[in-house]
Design a protein around this motif. Sequence first.
Motif, PDB file in Angstrom:
ATOM      1  N   SER A 214       0.854  -1.194   0.000  1.00 24.25           N
ATOM      2  CA  SER A 214       0.000   0.000   0.000  1.00 24.25           C
ATOM      3  C   SER A 214       0.890   1.244   0.000  1.00 24.25           C
ATOM      4  O   SER A 214       2.089   1.173   0.307  1.00 24.25           O
ATOM      5  CB  SER A 214      -0.923   0.024   1.221  1.00 24.25           C
ATOM      6  OG  SER A 214      -0.168   0.180   2.424  1.00 24.25           O
ATOM      7  N   TYR A 215       0.265   2.351  -0.358  1.00 24.49           N
ATOM      8  CA  TYR A 215       0.995   3.618  -0.374  1.00 24.49           C
ATOM      9  C   TYR A 215       1.408   4.025   1.034  1.00 24.49           C
ATOM     10  O   TYR A 215       2.506   4.536   1.261  1.00 24.49           O
ATOM     11  CB  TYR A 215       0.123   4.707  -0.999  1.00 24.49           C
ATOM     12  CG  TYR A 215       0.751   6.082  -0.960  1.00 24.49           C
ATOM     13  CD1 TYR A 215       1.808   6.416  -1.815  1.00 24.49           C
ATOM     14  CD2 TYR A 215       0.297   7.050  -0.061  1.00 24.49           C
ATOM     15  CE1 TYR A 215       2.397   7.659  -1.764  1.00 24.49           C
ATOM     16  CE2 TYR A 215       0.883   8.306  -0.015  1.00 24.49           C
ATOM     17  CZ  TYR A 215       1.928   8.611  -0.868  1.00 24.49           C
ATOM     18  OH  TYR A 215       2.515   9.850  -0.825  1.00 24.49           O
ATOM     19  N   GLU A 216       0.538   3.755   2.042  1.00 28.62           N
ATOM     20  CA  GLU A 216       0.856   4.110   3.407  1.00 28.62           C
ATOM     21  C   GLU A 216       2.082   3.341   3.897  1.00 28.62           C
ATOM     22  O   GLU A 216       2.932   3.862   4.635  1.00 28.62           O
ATOM     23  CB  GLU A 216      -0.341   3.844   4.332  1.00 28.62           C
ATOM     24  CG  GLU A 216      -1.505   4.796   4.133  1.00 28.62           C
ATOM     25  CD  GLU A 216      -2.318   4.493   2.883  1.00 28.62           C
ATOM     26  OE1 GLU A 216      -2.080   3.420   2.268  1.00 28.62           O
ATOM     27  OE2 GLU A 216      -3.173   5.321   2.534  1.00 28.62           O
ATOM     28  N   GLU A 217       2.173   2.068   3.465  1.00 22.50           N
ATOM     29  CA  GLU A 217       3.318   1.263   3.859  1.00 22.50           C
ATOM     30  C   GLU A 217       4.598   1.828   3.238  1.00 22.50           C
ATOM     31  O   GLU A 217       5.629   1.906   3.886  1.00 22.50           O
ATOM     32  CB  GLU A 217       3.114  -0.187   3.415  1.00 22.50           C
ATOM     33  CG  GLU A 217       4.184  -1.146   3.939  1.00 22.50           C
ATOM     34  CD  GLU A 217       3.889  -2.583   3.555  1.00 22.50           C
ATOM     35  OE1 GLU A 217       4.169  -3.485   4.366  1.00 22.50           O
ATOM     36  OE2 GLU A 217       3.351  -2.795   2.427  1.00 22.50           O
ATOM     37  N   ALA A 218       4.514   2.271   1.966  1.00 19.51           N
ATOM     38  CA  ALA A 218       5.692   2.848   1.307  1.00 19.51           C
ATOM     39  C   ALA A 218       6.126   4.133   2.005  1.00 19.51           C
ATOM     40  O   ALA A 218       7.320   4.410   2.180  1.00 19.51           O
ATOM     41  CB  ALA A 218       5.386   3.113  -0.164  1.00 19.51           C
ATOM     42  N   VAL A 219       5.152   4.955   2.442  1.00 16.27           N
ATOM     43  CA  VAL A 219       5.468   6.195   3.159  1.00 16.27           C
ATOM     44  C   VAL A 219       6.180   5.873   4.469  1.00 16.27           C
ATOM     45  O   VAL A 219       7.165   6.522   4.857  1.00 16.27           O
ATOM     46  CB  VAL A 219       4.198   7.026   3.401  1.00 16.27           C
ATOM     47  CG1 VAL A 219       4.488   8.210   4.328  1.00 16.27           C
ATOM     48  CG2 VAL A 219       3.621   7.532   2.083  1.00 16.27           C
ATOM     49  N   PHE A 220       5.673   4.851   5.176  1.00 17.48           N
ATOM     50  CA  PHE A 220       6.301   4.459   6.446  1.00 17.48           C
ATOM     51  C   PHE A 220       7.751   4.032   6.230  1.00 17.48           C
ATOM     52  O   PHE A 220       8.652   4.404   6.974  1.00 17.48           O
ATOM     53  CB  PHE A 220       5.503   3.320   7.090  1.00 17.48           C
ATOM     54  CG  PHE A 220       6.165   2.738   8.313  1.00 17.48           C
ATOM     55  CD1 PHE A 220       6.007   3.347   9.549  1.00 17.48           C
ATOM     56  CD2 PHE A 220       6.974   1.606   8.224  1.00 17.48           C
ATOM     57  CE1 PHE A 220       6.638   2.816  10.675  1.00 17.48           C
ATOM     58  CE2 PHE A 220       7.601   1.092   9.334  1.00 17.48           C
ATOM     59  CZ  PHE A 220       7.425   1.700  10.566  1.00 17.48           C
ATOM     60  N   PHE A 221       8.004   3.257   5.174  1.00 19.63           N
ATOM     61  CA  PHE A 221       9.347   2.726   4.931  1.00 19.63           C
ATOM     62  C   PHE A 221      10.335   3.841   4.591  1.00 19.63           C
ATOM     63  O   PHE A 221      11.480   3.828   5.072  1.00 19.63           O
ATOM     64  CB  PHE A 221       9.301   1.666   3.821  1.00 19.63           C
ATOM     65  CG  PHE A 221       9.122   0.265   4.343  1.00 19.63           C
ATOM     66  CD1 PHE A 221      10.186  -0.616   4.414  1.00 19.63           C
ATOM     67  CD2 PHE A 221       7.876  -0.172   4.804  1.00 19.63           C
ATOM     68  CE1 PHE A 221      10.024  -1.908   4.908  1.00 19.63           C
ATOM     69  CE2 PHE A 221       7.705  -1.447   5.293  1.00 19.63           C
ATOM     70  CZ  PHE A 221       8.780  -2.331   5.354  1.00 19.63           C
ATOM     71  N   ILE A 222       9.947   4.801   3.723  1.00 17.21           N
ATOM     72  CA  ILE A 222      10.927   5.838   3.363  1.00 17.21           C
ATOM     73  C   ILE A 222      11.181   6.789   4.525  1.00 17.21           C
ATOM     74  O   ILE A 222      12.213   7.470   4.566  1.00 17.21           O
ATOM     75  CB  ILE A 222      10.471   6.630   2.125  1.00 17.21           C
ATOM     76  CG1 ILE A 222       9.248   7.485   2.446  1.00 17.21           C
ATOM     77  CG2 ILE A 222      10.229   5.737   0.942  1.00 17.21           C
ATOM     78  CD1 ILE A 222       8.940   8.516   1.364  1.00 17.21           C
ATOM     79  N   ARG A 223      10.248   6.864   5.468  1.00 17.75           N
ATOM     80  CA  ARG A 223      10.437   7.761   6.610  1.00 17.75           C
ATOM     81  C   ARG A 223      11.236   7.104   7.739  1.00 17.75           C
ATOM     82  O   ARG A 223      11.954   7.798   8.475  1.00 17.75           O
ATOM     83  CB  ARG A 223       9.078   8.216   7.158  1.00 17.75           C
ATOM     84  CG  ARG A 223       8.333   9.174   6.245  1.00 17.75           C
ATOM     85  CD  ARG A 223       7.052   9.615   6.927  1.00 17.75           C
ATOM     86  NE  ARG A 223       6.301  10.552   6.101  1.00 17.75           N
ATOM     87  CZ  ARG A 223       5.120  11.091   6.441  1.00 17.75           C
ATOM     88  NH1 ARG A 223       4.574  10.754   7.614  1.00 17.75           N
ATOM     89  NH2 ARG A 223       4.507  11.930   5.645  1.00 17.75           N
ATOM     90  N   ASN A 224      11.064   5.787   7.889  1.00 17.57           N
ATOM     91  CA  ASN A 224      11.602   5.145   9.086  1.00 17.57           C
ATOM     92  C   ASN A 224      12.660   4.088   8.827  1.00 17.57           C
ATOM     93  O   ASN A 224      13.409   3.732   9.755  1.00 17.57           O
ATOM     94  CB  ASN A 224      10.446   4.512   9.887  1.00 17.57           C
ATOM     95  CG  ASN A 224       9.397   5.530  10.291  1.00 17.57           C
ATOM     96  OD1 ASN A 224       9.608   6.299  11.222  1.00 17.57           O
ATOM     97  ND2 ASN A 224       8.267   5.530   9.597  1.00 17.57           N
ATOM     98  N   CYS A 225      12.727   3.564   7.607  1.00 18.77           N
ATOM     99  CA  CYS A 225      13.628   2.443   7.350  1.00 18.77           C
ATOM    100  C   CYS A 225      14.780   2.894   6.471  1.00 18.77           C
ATOM    101  O   CYS A 225      14.568   3.566   5.450  1.00 18.77           O
ATOM    102  CB  CYS A 225      12.873   1.293   6.676  1.00 18.77           C
ATOM    103  SG  CYS A 225      11.459   0.720   7.659  1.00 18.77           S
TER     104      CYS A 225
END
Length: 245
Positions: A214-225
């Motif tokens: 999902s797009y939300e998952e991609a946002v989480f990854f670029i911000r935190n991982c």
Amino acid sequence: MFQEGKVKNYQAERGFGFIQVDGESRDLFFHIKDMPNRNIQPQIGEKLKFRIVEEKGKFKADNIVRLDLKAEPLHQGAGSPVRESNRAAPRDQAGSGKAKYITLIGLVIIAVLTAVTYGKYRDYQAQKQQKAQQLMLEQQRIIEEQRQAQGKLPDQVLTEQGRKNLASRPEQIQAGRLPSRAPAEQGNARPAADSNQAPVFKCDGRTHCSQMRSYEEAVFFIRNCPGTKMDGNHDGVPCERQFNR
């Protein structure tokens, strides 16, 4: 150039005299042959208009106009000619009145054209300002909807996405038929509204868009991982092609 003066003295038996020129201390010679209406003797103090010419090394008055004489016959008999200057006066006055009338009409036309032009310019500026305000309000509304649907993204990202949405529907904005919410935005907003709890993501070594669900998952990854490769242009929006961003 014509000048004015008054008869200072006149010798009738010799047919000449002198004129006191206005604004000058010297007197000017004149002869009766250079005056109209020779049968009427010049009177001391009579007002004249004339040109100063040089003849045989001396200055004298020429083209003399007798200002104090009224329109009357040159001779006592019936049918005598009238002074030429008095006949021309009505024509000159009529021409002057016509010129003033034409000038007045021209000024009125210029004033009307100026008013019409200014009115059109003012309407154009008002319409231009109204369209700009509509675009600003629509962009602000889109940003607020994105905040609600996607969380607290940076303002730069939200603004860029809002511009893309505005660019995709210019005809609706100009016509004043602005949709309450774009279909893509409605789809993104429904999961947040239907779910009481936000999904939980964690860094598990995935780094590419093809691995995101999902797009939300991609946002989480670029911000935190660390080490993600999903935001090539570094604008804060990951996987733009995959999620139609």
